[in-house]
Structures are given as C-alpha cells and as structure tokens.
Motif scaffolding. Structure first.
Motif, PDB file in Angstrom:
ATOM      1  N   PHE A  21       0.838  -1.202   0.000  1.00  0.00           N
ATOM      2  CA  PHE A  21       0.000   0.000   0.000  1.00  0.00           C
ATOM      3  C   PHE A  21       0.873   1.251   0.000  1.00  0.00           C
ATOM      4  O   PHE A  21       0.672   2.167  -0.813  1.00  0.00           O
ATOM      5  N   TRP A  22       1.849   1.296   0.911  1.00  0.00           N
ATOM      6  CA  TRP A  22       2.663   2.505   1.019  1.00  0.00           C
ATOM      7  C   TRP A  22       3.565   2.691  -0.198  1.00  0.00           C
ATOM      8  O   TRP A  22       3.827   3.824  -0.622  1.00  0.00           O
ATOM      9  N   GLU A  24       2.733   1.890  -3.292  1.00  0.00           N
ATOM     10  CA  GLU A  24       1.837   2.465  -4.297  1.00  0.00           C
ATOM     11  C   GLU A  24       1.474   3.904  -3.944  1.00  0.00           C
ATOM     12  O   GLU A  24       1.395   4.773  -4.820  1.00  0.00           O
ATOM     13  N   ALA A  25       1.249   4.157  -2.670  1.00  0.00           N
ATOM     14  CA  ALA A  25       0.849   5.496  -2.236  1.00  0.00           C
ATOM     15  C   ALA A  25       1.918   6.532  -2.550  1.00  0.00           C
ATOM     16  O   ALA A  25       1.619   7.661  -2.964  1.00  0.00           O
ATOM     17  N   LEU A  86      -4.761  12.309  -5.691  1.00  0.00           N
ATOM     18  CA  LEU A  86      -4.057  11.430  -4.767  1.00  0.00           C
ATOM     19  C   LEU A  86      -5.025  10.812  -3.764  1.00  0.00           C
ATOM     20  O   LEU A  86      -4.960   9.610  -3.483  1.00  0.00           O
ATOM     21  N   ARG A  89      -6.955   8.094  -5.505  1.00  0.00           N
ATOM     22  CA  ARG A  89      -6.121   6.917  -5.772  1.00  0.00           C
ATOM     23  C   ARG A  89      -5.859   6.131  -4.494  1.00  0.00           C
ATOM     24  O   ARG A  89      -5.902   4.895  -4.483  1.00  0.00           O
ATOM     25  N   LEU A  90      -5.616   6.845  -3.399  1.00  0.00           N
ATOM     26  CA  LEU A  90      -5.370   6.175  -2.127  1.00  0.00           C
ATOM     27  C   LEU A  90      -6.600   5.411  -1.643  1.00  0.00           C
ATOM     28  O   LEU A  90      -6.488   4.301  -1.110  1.00  0.00           O
ATOM     29  N   ARG A  91      -7.767   5.987  -1.874  1.00  0.00           N
ATOM     30  CA  ARG A  91      -8.989   5.274  -1.488  1.00  0.00           C
ATOM     31  C   ARG A  91      -9.179   4.030  -2.345  1.00  0.00           C
ATOM     32  O   ARG A  91      -9.616   2.980  -1.853  1.00  0.00           O
ATOM     33  N   LEU A  93      -6.801   2.259  -3.366  1.00  0.00           N
ATOM     34  CA  LEU A  93      -5.805   1.314  -2.866  1.00  0.00           C
ATOM     35  C   LEU A  93      -6.191   0.708  -1.523  1.00  0.00           C
ATOM     36  O   LEU A  93      -5.515  -0.209  -1.039  1.00  0.00           O
ATOM     37  N   ALA A  95      -7.289   2.881   1.331  1.00  0.00           N
ATOM     38  CA  ALA A  95      -7.335   3.863   2.413  1.00  0.00           C
ATOM     39  C   ALA A  95      -8.782   4.233   2.726  1.00  0.00           C
ATOM     40  O   ALA A  95      -9.651   4.192   1.843  1.00  0.00           O
ATOM     41  N   ASP A 112      -4.427   3.994   6.522  1.00  0.00           N
ATOM     42  CA  ASP A 112      -3.996   2.903   5.644  1.00  0.00           C
ATOM     43  C   ASP A 112      -4.841   1.658   5.923  1.00  0.00           C
ATOM     44  O   ASP A 112      -5.726   1.687   6.790  1.00  0.00           O
ATOM     45  N   VAL A 120      -3.274  13.858   3.741  1.00  0.00           N
ATOM     46  CA  VAL A 120      -2.902  14.326   2.405  1.00  0.00           C
ATOM     47  C   VAL A 120      -3.090  15.841   2.430  1.00  0.00           C
ATOM     48  O   VAL A 120      -4.214  16.343   2.509  1.00  0.00           O
TER      49      VAL A 120
END
Length: 246
Positions: A21-22, A24-25, A86, A89-91, A93, A95, A112, A120
């Motif tokens: 995850f991190w 990719e983040a 961002l 995208r994080l959601r 992934l 988040a 996470d 962010v």
C-alpha cells in the motif's frame, strides 16, 4: 555525537500488504527485507537513503486499537488537482477516511488498510522539495520541550520552536520535516508508528543510547528481547529505536 533518522517504522499484522500500500501510495517500491517489508524510492534498495526517509513495515500479531496514533505521516501535493487525484487513488488502494476531530480543514485525513492515520495536505510551498512525504508529525504536550530534546538527539537543524509547534529538518535541507504539534490528546495506547535512528559510521550505538538517556530518554520494553537495537522513549513517551550499524 549525533544520530540520523533512517526510516519510519510502521507495525502491521500483514506487513507485506501494508508495505505494498505505502509503495503504491508514495510511488516507491516495496523490498523484501527479511521479516519486514521496506518501502523506499524505486530503482533498487538503498538503505539508509541519503535523501528520503523510507518506511519499514514490521509484522506484529495484534491489530491496531481504536486509539489514534500519536505519530503520523503528512503527504505532500503540488496542486489542488493533485491532492484530489491522490486522495481518490489512495482510497482505491484501500485507504479509508477518518475523523480525528480535524473539523473543516484543507487537508484530508485517511488511514492505511490497518488503520494507521495519515494526512494528504493541500499544496504548501514549504513542502515543494520534500518528496512524497512532507513530514513525520508527532502529537505533543510541549513542543518546546520536544525541540530541546530532538535538537540535541539528532544532527538535524531546528527551524522553529514555539508553544504550538516545533520543526526540524535534515541539515542538508532535503527530505521530510519532523514536526511536533501541540495537542491535548493524552497517550492511550502504544504507538504503531515511530522513528528508527542510527549512528554514523565510527560512532557507537550504546554510547549514543547513553547520551540520549542523559537528555531525558527512558528505556522501553516492547518485547524486543535480545535485539540488536535499543528501544527508547523521549520525555513525552514517543517511542523510537536506535539501530546498530550492521
């Protein structure tokens, strides 16, 4: 004598998944570092990185409690559009949004996949050159006291020390900031996010740990047993480890 932060330590039940995850983040890579998953800039594992603070995700048996971590990461963005992209995208992934009492603020608070909070940020000029991690942020009852301790502990430069905020950064003016923000929240659970520090070549880990104790650090038993690192807490109880050179 001085120490350098070498990475951010994050505890996770599924360290591989949280490491991915991190990676990719941040747009970095996840590297198999034995029992841990190390996240650092792409292009091959370099540790310690000369510019950035990587993330070392360490497996633990138990999940995070509902208590908010006292240490978290702030992620940098370059524009409002970048911030929105961002966050989306994080959601995607994994988040999730979190309410830590932030109210109506221009940054977005997420967690996470194992509940470790992070922010962010909206674009800020001060973080234009930090890379994807703008700052490692710690809740603090007395930022001035934290400035005194960490300014002596690290070879970083102290940029600000007020009743509300203390800010340090590498003396080379690269990578993220280390910030202590005044907050009324009391500690209710062990931290799942902390800094790992390392002496420079030619320096001695035990001598550095002894020096930190004279500054107000205390020994900490996290069940580490006979480990090649020393677990300590600063005068407000923020956990950190001093790693050996090997």
């Amino acid at each position: 004598m001085a120490l350098r932060p070498v990475h951010v330590n994050i505890k996770a039940v599924d360290s591989s998944a949280v490491g991915r995850f991190w990676a990719e983040a941040l747009g970095w890579s996840a590297y198999d570092a034995g029992v841990t998953t190390y996240v650092g800039p792409a292009g091959g594992l370099v540790w310690p990185d000369p510019v950035f603070l990587g993330i070392d995700v360490v497996p633990v048996p138990g999940p995070k409690t509902a208590a908010k971590n006292r240490t978290h990461l702030d992620l940098a963005t370059t524009s409002s559009a970048h911030q929105a992209e961002l966050v989306a995208r994080l959601r995607d992934l994994g988040a999730t949004p979190v309410d830590v009492g932030q109210g109506d603020v221009p940054w977005t608070v997420l967690a996470d996949p194992e509940g470790n909070e992070f922010c962010v940020l909206e674009p800020r000029e001060v973080y234009r050159d930090t890379g994807p991690i703008a700052a490692v942020v710690c809740d603090s009852a007395d930022p001035r006291a934290m400035a005194r301790f960490w300014d002596e502990a690290l070879d970083w430069t102290l940029h600000e020390a007020t009743a509300d905020r203390a800010v340090l950064r590498s003396a080379k003016a690269v990578g993220p900031y280390l910030e202590f923000l005044r907050t009324p929240d009391a500690r209710t659970a062990p931290d799942r996010v902390h800094l790992d520090l390392q002496p420079y070549p030619g320096e001695d880990k035990e001598a550095e740990a002894a020096r930190l104790r004279t500054l107000g650090a205390t020994d900490l038993d996290l069940g580490q047993g006979d480990a090649p690192w020393t677990c300590l807490a600063d005068p407000e109880g923020h956990e950190f480890c001093v790693l050996s050179l090997s």
